[in-house]
Design a protein around this motif. Structure first.
Motif, PDB file in Angstrom:
ATOM      1  N   MET A  67      37.382  40.952  36.919  1.00 47.20           N
ATOM      2  CA  MET A  67      37.856  41.714  35.601  1.00 47.20           C
ATOM      3  C   MET A  67      39.293  41.468  36.011  1.00 47.20           C
ATOM      4  O   MET A  67      39.993  40.893  37.082  1.00 47.20           O
ATOM      5  CB  MET A  67      37.864  42.695  35.713  1.00 47.20           C
ATOM      6  CG  MET A  67      36.234  43.903  35.339  1.00 47.20           C
ATOM      7  SD  MET A  67      35.465  42.923  34.035  1.00 47.20           S
ATOM      8  CE  MET A  67      36.064  43.907  32.929  1.00 47.20           C
ATOM      9  N   TYR A  69      43.023  41.485  36.232  1.00 49.01           N
ATOM     10  CA  TYR A  69      44.133  41.955  36.608  1.00 49.01           C
ATOM     11  C   TYR A  69      45.471  42.250  37.187  1.00 49.01           C
ATOM     12  O   TYR A  69      46.079  40.641  37.387  1.00 49.01           O
ATOM     13  CB  TYR A  69      43.747  42.716  37.756  1.00 49.01           C
ATOM     14  CG  TYR A  69      43.852  43.426  38.500  1.00 49.01           C
ATOM     15  CD1 TYR A  69      44.524  44.393  38.026  1.00 49.01           C
ATOM     16  CD2 TYR A  69      45.607  43.093  40.108  1.00 49.01           C
ATOM     17  CE1 TYR A  69      45.613  45.673  38.810  1.00 49.01           C
ATOM     18  CE2 TYR A  69      46.181  44.064  40.698  1.00 49.01           C
ATOM     19  CZ  TYR A  69      45.973  45.192  40.324  1.00 49.01           C
ATOM     20  OH  TYR A  69      47.023  46.240  40.709  1.00 49.01           O
ATOM     21  N   GLN A  86      39.738  43.643  28.270  1.00 49.10           N
ATOM     22  CA  GLN A  86      38.358  43.914  29.938  1.00 49.10           C
ATOM     23  C   GLN A  86      37.134  43.686  29.574  1.00 49.10           C
ATOM     24  O   GLN A  86      36.492  43.383  29.958  1.00 49.10           O
ATOM     25  CB  GLN A  86      38.789  45.407  30.119  1.00 49.10           C
ATOM     26  CG  GLN A  86      39.504  44.972  30.557  1.00 49.10           C
ATOM     27  CD  GLN A  86      40.222  44.702  31.754  1.00 49.10           C
ATOM     28  OE1 GLN A  86      39.246  44.323  32.663  1.00 49.10           O
ATOM     29  NE2 GLN A  86      41.556  44.564  32.489  1.00 49.10           N
ATOM     30  N   LEU A 103      36.392  45.700  39.871  1.00 52.18           N
ATOM     31  CA  LEU A 103      37.485  46.391  38.710  1.00 52.18           C
ATOM     32  C   LEU A 103      38.628  46.626  39.951  1.00 52.18           C
ATOM     33  O   LEU A 103      38.376  47.507  40.661  1.00 52.18           O
ATOM     34  CB  LEU A 103      36.936  46.861  37.818  1.00 52.18           C
ATOM     35  CG  LEU A 103      37.773  47.687  36.618  1.00 52.18           C
ATOM     36  CD1 LEU A 103      38.823  47.233  35.692  1.00 52.18           C
ATOM     37  CD2 LEU A 103      37.307  48.667  36.172  1.00 52.18           C
ATOM     38  N   VAL A 125      37.961  53.293  32.232  1.00 52.33           N
ATOM     39  CA  VAL A 125      36.796  52.693  32.538  1.00 52.33           C
ATOM     40  C   VAL A 125      35.482  52.801  32.179  1.00 52.33           C
ATOM     41  O   VAL A 125      34.670  52.277  32.336  1.00 52.33           O
ATOM     42  CB  VAL A 125      37.076  53.010  34.102  1.00 52.33           C
ATOM     43  CG1 VAL A 125      35.882  52.632  35.063  1.00 52.33           C
ATOM     44  CG2 VAL A 125      38.064  51.941  35.087  1.00 52.33           C
TER      45      VAL A 125
END
Length: 134
Positions: A67, A69, A86, A103, A125
């Protein structure tokens, strides 16, 4: 032991094709980690997507998505732009049959305590998990 290699979105097409030839077809590796290509040109994104798609034809080969970052993708802040990025990454992963995501839970920004950042990260999340379940 399963071995995995990484293919960043900035790779050239011939590099990715050589990975397929030398690492995937030979079964030296049983998976690869790809990235959601949000930070490259449209031309690069299309090439990356098309070339990575070739890996999906191999049985017993797993694709994992890392993902986004970075400071512009920190899930420990409240940001519609970050969450959209995301969520789009999860949708991108779905195109490749990805079942696992990497993630990072974000990082503390100036003006927030660790506890505040953690609470925001957990809430975000959870939203990402709910989206992924769909």
């Amino acid at each position: 032991m399963r071995k995995c290699f990484t293919v960043i979105a900035q790779r050239k097409e011939e590099d990715i094709l050589s990975f397929e030839e030398h690492l995937v077809k030979t079964k030296i590796f049983s998976g690869c980690e790809i990235f959601y290509p949000y930070n490259v040109s449209e031309e690069q994104r299309l090439m990356y997507s098309k070339t990575i798609k070739k890996f999906t034809k191999y049985d017993d080969f797993e694709i994992v998505l890392h993902m986004p970052y970075a400071a512009d993708s920190n899930v420990a802040i409240i940001s519609e732009e970050v969450m959209n990025r995301q969520l789009n990454a999860i949708d991108f992963a779905n195109e490749y049959g990805v079942k696992k995501l990497t993630l990072h839970p974000g990082f503390v920004t100036e003006g927030k305590t660790r506890e505040e950042a953690l609470m925001i990260s957990v809430a975000n999340v959870r939203k990402l998990c709910d989206h992924a379940l769909k």
